[in-house]
Write a protein that holds these residues in place. Structure first.
Motif, PDB file in Angstrom:
ATOM      1  N   ARG A 123      48.864  11.736  46.028  1.00 31.75           N
ATOM      2  CA  ARG A 123      49.927  10.995  46.689  1.00 31.75           C
ATOM      3  C   ARG A 123      51.195  11.844  46.757  1.00 31.75           C
ATOM      4  N   ARG A 124      51.850  11.770  47.889  1.00 30.26           N
ATOM      5  CA  ARG A 124      53.163  12.393  48.057  1.00 30.26           C
ATOM      6  C   ARG A 124      54.071  11.398  48.764  1.00 30.26           C
ATOM      7  N   GLY A 125      55.373  11.535  48.545  1.00 32.37           N
ATOM      8  CA  GLY A 125      56.282  10.597  49.172  1.00 32.37           C
ATOM      9  C   GLY A 125      57.716  11.076  49.128  1.00 32.37           C
ATOM     10  N   PHE A 126      58.647  10.134  49.304  1.00 31.44           N
ATOM     11  CA  PHE A 126      60.069  10.465  49.332  1.00 31.44           C
ATOM     12  C   PHE A 126      60.862   9.302  48.750  1.00 31.44           C
ATOM     13  N   ARG A 127      62.117   9.572  48.382  1.00 36.64           N
ATOM     14  CA  ARG A 127      62.962   8.563  47.751  1.00 36.64           C
ATOM     15  C   ARG A 127      64.349   8.610  48.376  1.00 36.64           C
ATOM     16  N   ILE A 128      64.844   7.453  48.786  1.00 36.88           N
ATOM     17  CA  ILE A 128      66.176   7.335  49.379  1.00 36.88           C
ATOM     18  C   ILE A 128      66.856   6.102  48.807  1.00 36.88           C
ATOM     19  N   GLY A 129      68.170   6.033  48.961  1.00 31.68           N
ATOM     20  CA  GLY A 129      68.893   4.875  48.468  1.00 31.68           C
ATOM     21  C   GLY A 129      70.330   4.878  48.951  1.00 31.68           C
ATOM     22  N   CYS A 130      71.053   3.826  48.618  1.00 31.50           N
ATOM     23  CA  CYS A 130      72.448   3.713  49.044  1.00 31.50           C
ATOM     24  C   CYS A 130      73.189   2.758  48.126  1.00 31.50           C
ATOM     25  N   THR A 131      74.504   2.760  48.248  1.00 31.22           N
ATOM     26  CA  THR A 131      75.370   1.813  47.540  1.00 31.22           C
ATOM     27  C   THR A 131      76.183   1.049  48.568  1.00 31.22           C
ATOM     28  N   ALA A 132      76.232  -0.263  48.405  1.00 29.94           N
ATOM     29  CA  ALA A 132      77.033  -1.119  49.289  1.00 29.94           C
ATOM     30  C   ALA A 132      78.130  -1.779  48.465  1.00 29.94           C
ATOM     31  N   ASP A 133      79.376  -1.580  48.872  1.00 30.41           N
ATOM     32  CA  ASP A 133      80.512  -2.218  48.209  1.00 30.41           C
ATOM     33  C   ASP A 133      80.898  -3.478  48.972  1.00 30.41           C
ATOM     34  N   GLY A 134      81.496  -4.418  48.239  1.00 29.56           N
ATOM     35  CA  GLY A 134      81.930  -5.669  48.846  1.00 29.56           C
ATOM     36  C   GLY A 134      82.441  -6.610  47.778  1.00 29.56           C
TER      37      GLY A 134
END
Length: 414
Positions: A123-134
């Motif tokens: 298996r191979r893959g990727f990782r992404i993410g973010c931060t949302a302020d509010g």
């Protein structure tokens, strides 16, 4: 590519998707240089917005953290990962809107870091993410995607204030589901249930969480903030070659390539005279020759074409404009319009006053002369300052942009 101009982040040894995504606190910090004050804080209070993009392992990026202001310029040479960073942002936005994984990643193998080694199960893959302020403070979303041998979400984590509000993991590769656990803080600390492995779990939470306990209400509030922050993203890269010819009359919603600019002009000129006048003034600044008006007119065959009124009865078709003039005109139109005109997916259940349109502009300065790019950046800064628009553009060299007030510059390097 690392997002630090001084010391690029060292690459990880692999990008195995089997493990859960890393929490926001583990991402290494990227360097960004704000050139002046950001938009008015009062204009942003309570309005969800993405303030950080994390590319833990995505295409050419490893452990990259990109800080995003109201107006952000991603700068770097060819191959530094500007386009892939914008693609990751757009992908998160579409997943946040409920899109299926396969519709978002048409070529998932291209998102896997080139030197990523497969695990024991190949298996191979990727990782992404973010931060949302509010209103809920910073909320972090991290996603692990398996690209090979088959596309699926294998891990997702939603956190706030150090508390894991939602966590999913692939427990049984033979089932098309992930095991999810979300914060309850009631008689049981968490609630567990399966979720599909081809969609993001965060936008599905309102359908699964009852909201009876304080913990559940916290989960729902954080999920809503993240989804609203990610929605209403317009990725654009104007294609002048497709803007020169007449186009069929359609929905009046501008496409990402601005192919149907003539159709949209016919609508915006009628619907809002004040904003159209501002747009014409911007075109007058960035295009050669006199500009009295920019309009659209029907022609034989049921199509419509765009024209520049030069005054004294002279009208110039867009086919006569230069490459840079057309890109300038299209980008100016994008900045003056909104979700009702652009081909975006707004959060219809959320009041417009709490939504922010985010424009992603690849090759922002491509084909533009010094005057055109400076004027567009000033226009973007003015629109972003109001708080209803956020803008992320990619340029090769940002030395000219750093002098504009309100611009956050993120340098990407190989």
């Amino acid at each position: 590519m690392a997002a630090s101009p001084a010391s690029p982040a060292s690459p990880a040894s692999s990008a195995s998707p089997a493990s859960s995504p890393s929490p926001a606190s583990s991402a290494s910090s990227a360097s960004s240089a704000p050139a002046g004050p950001t938009a008015s804080a009062g204009a942003l209070i309570g309005r969800p917005r993405v303030t950080q993009l994390r590319l833990a392992a995505f295409a050419g990026h490893r452990r990259a953290v990109l800080r995003l202001g109201p107006l952000t310029v991603l700068a770097g040479p060819s191959g530094s990962g500007k386009t892939s960073a914008l693609s990751a942002y757009d992908a998160l936005a579409r997943l946040g809107g409920g899109a299926e994984l396969g519709a978002v990643f048409a070529d998932p193998g291209a998102c896997v870091p080139e030197r990523a080694r497969p695990d024991a199960q190949r298996r191979r893959g990727f990782r992404i993410g973010c931060t949302a302020d509010g209103a809920e403070g910073p909320v972090h979303l991290d996603v692990a995607v398996q690209a090979e041998p088959e596309l699926r979400i294998v891990g997702e984590r939603l956190t706030a204030d150090g508390v894991v509000l939602l966590e999913t993991a692939l427990r049984d590769p033979g089932r098309r589901a992930v095991q999810a656990a979300w914060h309850t803080a009631g008689s049981a600390p968490v609630t567990r249930a399966p979720l599909p492995d081809d969609r993001l779990g965060t936008p599905l939470l309102p359908l699964r969480v009852a909201g009876k306990t304080d913990g559940q209400r916290r989960v729902l509030a954080a999920a809503e903030q993240m989804v609203v922050a990610l929605r209403s993203v317009f990725a654009c890269d104007p294609l002048p070659g497709r803007m020169r010819e007449p186009v069929p009359t359609g929905s009046g919603r501008l496409l990402g390539g601005c192919d149907n600019l003539a159709d949209v002009l016919g609508r915006t000129r009628v619907e809002c005279g004040r904003r159209h006048a501002q747009f014409v003034a911007a075109v007058r600044t960035g295009c050669a020759g006199p500009v009295e008006d920019v309009l659209a007119e029907p022609v034989v065959g049921g199509v419509i074409r765009a024209l520049i009124d030069r005054g004294d009865g002279v009208r110039t078709g867009l086919g006569r404009l230069g490459y840079g003039e057309l890109r300038y005109l299209a980008l100016a139109l994008v900045l003056f319009t909104g979700p009702g005109v652009l081909e975006v997916d707004p959060a219809g259940e959320v009041p417009a006053a709490l939504q922010t349109l985010t424009v992603l502009a690849d090759g922002f300065d491509r084909g533009l002369d010094v005057r055109q790019r400076a004027e567009l950046l000033r226009l973007a800064a003015r629109m972003c300052e109001r708080g209803h628009i956020r803008f992320v553009g990619a340029v090769a060299d940002a030395s000219w942009a750093e002098r504009t007030q309100g611009v956050t510059v993120v340098h990407l390097g190989p």
